[in-house]
Scaffold this motif. Structure first.
Motif, PDB file in Angstrom:
ATOM      1  N   SER A 124      45.718 -18.761 -25.918  1.00  0.00           N
ATOM      2  CA  SER A 124      45.220 -19.998 -25.878  1.00  0.00           C
ATOM      3  C   SER A 124      43.950 -20.023 -26.371  1.00  0.00           C
ATOM      4  CB  SER A 124      45.249 -20.978 -24.302  1.00  0.00           C
ATOM      5  OG  SER A 124      44.217 -20.117 -23.753  1.00  0.00           O
ATOM      6  N   LEU A 125      43.253 -18.714 -26.494  1.00  0.00           N
ATOM      7  CA  LEU A 125      41.876 -18.902 -27.035  1.00  0.00           C
ATOM      8  C   LEU A 125      41.988 -18.995 -28.494  1.00  0.00           C
ATOM      9  CD1 LEU A 125      40.084 -15.793 -24.908  1.00  0.00           C
ATOM     10  CD2 LEU A 125      39.812 -18.266 -24.812  1.00  0.00           C
ATOM     11  N   MET A 126      43.338 -18.542 -29.096  1.00  0.00           N
ATOM     12  CA  MET A 126      43.392 -18.528 -30.658  1.00  0.00           C
ATOM     13  C   MET A 126      43.882 -19.958 -30.927  1.00  0.00           C
ATOM     14  SD  MET A 126      45.405 -14.966 -30.915  1.00  0.00           S
ATOM     15  CE  MET A 126      44.810 -13.310 -30.036  1.00  0.00           C
ATOM     16  N   SER A 127      42.913 -20.782 -30.878  1.00  0.00           N
ATOM     17  CA  SER A 127      43.213 -22.021 -31.314  1.00  0.00           C
ATOM     18  C   SER A 127      43.091 -22.723 -32.738  1.00  0.00           C
ATOM     19  CB  SER A 127      42.269 -23.176 -30.289  1.00  0.00           C
ATOM     20  OG  SER A 127      41.026 -22.903 -30.625  1.00  0.00           O
ATOM     21  N   SER A 128      43.285 -23.786 -33.049  1.00  0.00           N
ATOM     22  CA  SER A 128      43.152 -24.155 -34.197  1.00  0.00           C
ATOM     23  C   SER A 128      41.409 -24.277 -34.515  1.00  0.00           C
ATOM     24  CB  SER A 128      43.682 -25.454 -34.559  1.00  0.00           C
ATOM     25  OG  SER A 128      43.076 -26.618 -33.960  1.00  0.00           O
ATOM     26  N   ASN A 129      40.569 -24.371 -33.476  1.00  0.00           N
ATOM     27  CA  ASN A 129      39.243 -24.394 -33.621  1.00  0.00           C
ATOM     28  C   ASN A 129      38.587 -23.597 -32.561  1.00  0.00           C
ATOM     29  OD1 ASN A 129      36.470 -25.168 -34.412  1.00  0.00           O
ATOM     30  ND2 ASN A 129      36.478 -27.075 -33.719  1.00  0.00           N
ATOM     31  N   PRO A 130      38.465 -22.188 -33.053  1.00  0.00           N
ATOM     32  CA  PRO A 130      37.904 -21.349 -31.849  1.00  0.00           C
ATOM     33  C   PRO A 130      36.715 -21.579 -31.640  1.00  0.00           C
ATOM     34  CG  PRO A 130      38.550 -20.237 -33.827  1.00  0.00           C
ATOM     35  CD  PRO A 130      39.043 -21.602 -34.101  1.00  0.00           C
ATOM     36  N   TYR A 131      35.658 -22.096 -32.517  1.00  0.00           N
ATOM     37  CA  TYR A 131      34.491 -22.308 -32.304  1.00  0.00           C
ATOM     38  C   TYR A 131      34.241 -23.045 -30.914  1.00  0.00           C
ATOM     39  CZ  TYR A 131      29.448 -22.979 -33.691  1.00  0.00           C
ATOM     40  OH  TYR A 131      27.976 -23.067 -33.747  1.00  0.00           O
ATOM     41  N   GLU A 132      35.071 -23.898 -30.673  1.00  0.00           N
ATOM     42  CA  GLU A 132      35.048 -24.705 -29.348  1.00  0.00           C
ATOM     43  C   GLU A 132      35.022 -23.689 -27.794  1.00  0.00           C
ATOM     44  OE1 GLU A 132      37.083 -28.820 -30.876  1.00  0.00           O
ATOM     45  OE2 GLU A 132      38.085 -27.356 -29.535  1.00  0.00           O
ATOM     46  N   ASN A 133      35.377 -22.555 -28.211  1.00  0.00           N
ATOM     47  CA  ASN A 133      35.174 -21.711 -26.976  1.00  0.00           C
ATOM     48  C   ASN A 133      33.850 -21.039 -26.828  1.00  0.00           C
ATOM     49  OD1 ASN A 133      38.030 -21.618 -26.713  1.00  0.00           O
ATOM     50  ND2 ASN A 133      38.410 -20.079 -28.366  1.00  0.00           N
ATOM     51  N   GLU A 134      32.973 -21.498 -27.679  1.00  0.00           N
ATOM     52  CA  GLU A 134      31.526 -21.139 -27.436  1.00  0.00           C
ATOM     53  C   GLU A 134      30.947 -22.059 -26.173  1.00  0.00           C
ATOM     54  OE1 GLU A 134      27.707 -20.055 -27.312  1.00  0.00           O
ATOM     55  OE2 GLU A 134      29.454 -18.954 -28.043  1.00  0.00           O
ATOM     56  N   PRO A 135      30.509 -21.474 -25.265  1.00  0.00           N
ATOM     57  CA  PRO A 135      29.794 -22.039 -24.111  1.00  0.00           C
ATOM     58  C   PRO A 135      28.935 -23.116 -24.327  1.00  0.00           C
ATOM     59  CG  PRO A 135      29.955 -19.903 -23.688  1.00  0.00           C
ATOM     60  CD  PRO A 135      30.457 -19.828 -24.916  1.00  0.00           C
TER      61      PRO A 135
END
Length: 450
Positions: A124-135
């Motif tokens: 699920s971390l491998m999303s279309s916009n992984p930048y959003e995982n940055e806190p």
């Protein structure tokens, strides 16, 4: 407690290995179920699309499932590539259920979770916009942030192709360099096994590569998609353009480099040529196995004779023959069922078997051109044999026919093997009609050319 832990781990691994999920795979070695390798295939419509990402999972037999296992990413280009804000270059995976990240209440590990839930959480971390995982994402400046997001996606897409796919397959095949030709004779020798040689190999010196055959077959499935990804990416970035470092990337935890899609395209084509050459070598090695009357040659011939006999009582016309009396190369002829889009079609299908079958699964290719969403432009078929019957060739043939005939399959982006046909098949009503017309034309041509 330790015995119960081993039973639990073994059950979870077994369930995953029998699963129909085409994007997850797990393996362990020498009955050591506490040390597991896992493969996650990158999701469709993300910069990780159809990449091969490997992880090491270590269970503590005294604590599991009270405590989560330790998970480490190993697809990191020797620690030089951070594929996600939460998947570090060191291999650390930051997830609340692993206890490596502080999450919201209720997101922490519980004994009700297991190996599959861990792998799905990582996926699920491998999303279309992984930048959003940055806190710090929500607090970032909007205009600057949008630019960063785009640039981050671009370099992840490039490195997914370069590291998780191309480097992995080049290592498997023993090829190096960047040219659009087939492997040199010297390179072919690197991954050839001469059946006339007596080989005495210490298992301890042989790298354990449980996903080698899976990745080779999936590469052939997704080859056209990889090329299409490169074609689109070339419109967005130029060769030689450097990657942009993100605000959250540190000096030892980053993804640095330059774009070079021209080189990646050449290397992809070279891998494809090497895999095609490998299938041809199987046929040559099969002749030697037949002459020596090896166990596998005898087994395949026996299966061939049984299947050929069973076809005589089938309500669907089909036939099989051995090519040049080689039990490792089968020629299957399939006649389209009446009252379907395949009605009147005649299709020749080649099955190449490895001397290491079933550890290496057969390569299946349509010799008769057909426009079909499960068949690549070079004839490679995307099909799913039953995981617990991999040694049964009849099961493979039934799965081949099922993939060809299936009229109302559920949508599955993991079967994207022919980009144009896939888009039309799953598109609008008009696009589906276009797909059906093109399929019917190819069916008619198959009968004319037979």
């Amino acid at each position: 407690m330790a015995d119960q832990s081993i039973i639990r781990i073994t059950k979870e691994i077994g369930e995953l290995q029998k699963s129909s999920d085409l994007s997850l795979a797990v393996a362990f070695r020498d009955r050591d179920v506490r040390n597991v390798k896992a493969l996650i295939i990158g999701p469709h419509e993300t910069p990780y699309e159809f990449g091969f990402f490997e992880f090491s999972v270590k269970f503590n037999k005294e604590d599991y499932p009270r405590k989560s296992p330790t998970v480490t990413g190993t697809t990191t280009n020797s620690g030089r590539c951070r594929f996600n804000p939460n998947i570090y270059g060191s291999g650390k995976v930051c997830l609340s259920i692993l206890g490596t990240w502080r999450g919201e209440r209720g997101e922490e590990w519980s004994a009700a979770q297991g190996l599959e839930s861990i792998l799905l959480s990582i996926q699920s971390l491998m999303s279309s916009n992984p930048y959003e995982n940055e806190p710090g994402f929500e607090d970032a400046n909007e205009l600057h942030d949008k630019k960063n997001q785009k640039e981050y996606i671009e370099k992840i897409r490039h490195e997914t192709l370069r590291i998780s796919i191309i480097q992995r397959l080049e290592d498997y095949l023993g090829i190096t360099g960047s040219c659009l030709t087939a492997p040199t004779p010297a390179e072919q020798q690197n991954y050839r096994i001469d059946l006339d040689d007596d080989i005495d190999v210490d298992d301890a010196t042989v790298p354990w590569e449980p996903f080698k055959d899976l990745c080779k077959r999936r590469f052939l499935w997704y080859f056209d998609t990889y090329l299409e990804t490169i074609k689109k990416a070339k419109e967005e970035v130029k060769d030689g353009q450097p990657f942009v470092r993100m605000p959250f990337e540190g000096s030892s935890n980053t993804m640095d480099g330059k774009f070079n899609y021209t080189d990646l395209e050449q290397r992809l084509c070279r891998i494809k040529a090497a895999l095609d050459a490998e299938s041809d070598r199987w046929a040559v090695e099969g002749v030697s196995s037949r002459v020596k009357d090896t166990t596998m040659a005898v087994n395949l011939r026996r299966q061939f004779e049984q299947i050929k006999e069973s076809f005589k009582g089938s309500d669907v016309p089909r036939n099989i023959e051995l090519v040049d009396d080689n039990p490792f190369v089968w020629d299957l002829t399939y006649f389209g069922r009446p009252m379907t889009n395949l009605d009147g079609g005649v299709f020749r299908i080649k099955l190449n078997f490895s001397p290491s079958f079933p550890e290496e699964q057969p390569r299946v290719k349509f010799l008769t051109p057909i426009f079909h969403h499960r068949i690549a432009t070079d004839g490679t078929l995307c099909y799913f044999p039953k995981p617990n019957r991999r040694e049964d060739v009849k099961q493979h043939i039934e799965a081949i026919i099922e993939a060809l005939e299936e009229e109302q399959p559920p949508y599955d982006p993991r079967t994207l093997i022919h980009p144009e046909a896939h888009k039309l098949y799953w598109g609008s009503a008009d696009e589906r009609r276009t797909y059906n017309r093109r399929l019917r034309r190819s069916v008619q041509r198959s009968a004319e050319d037979f």
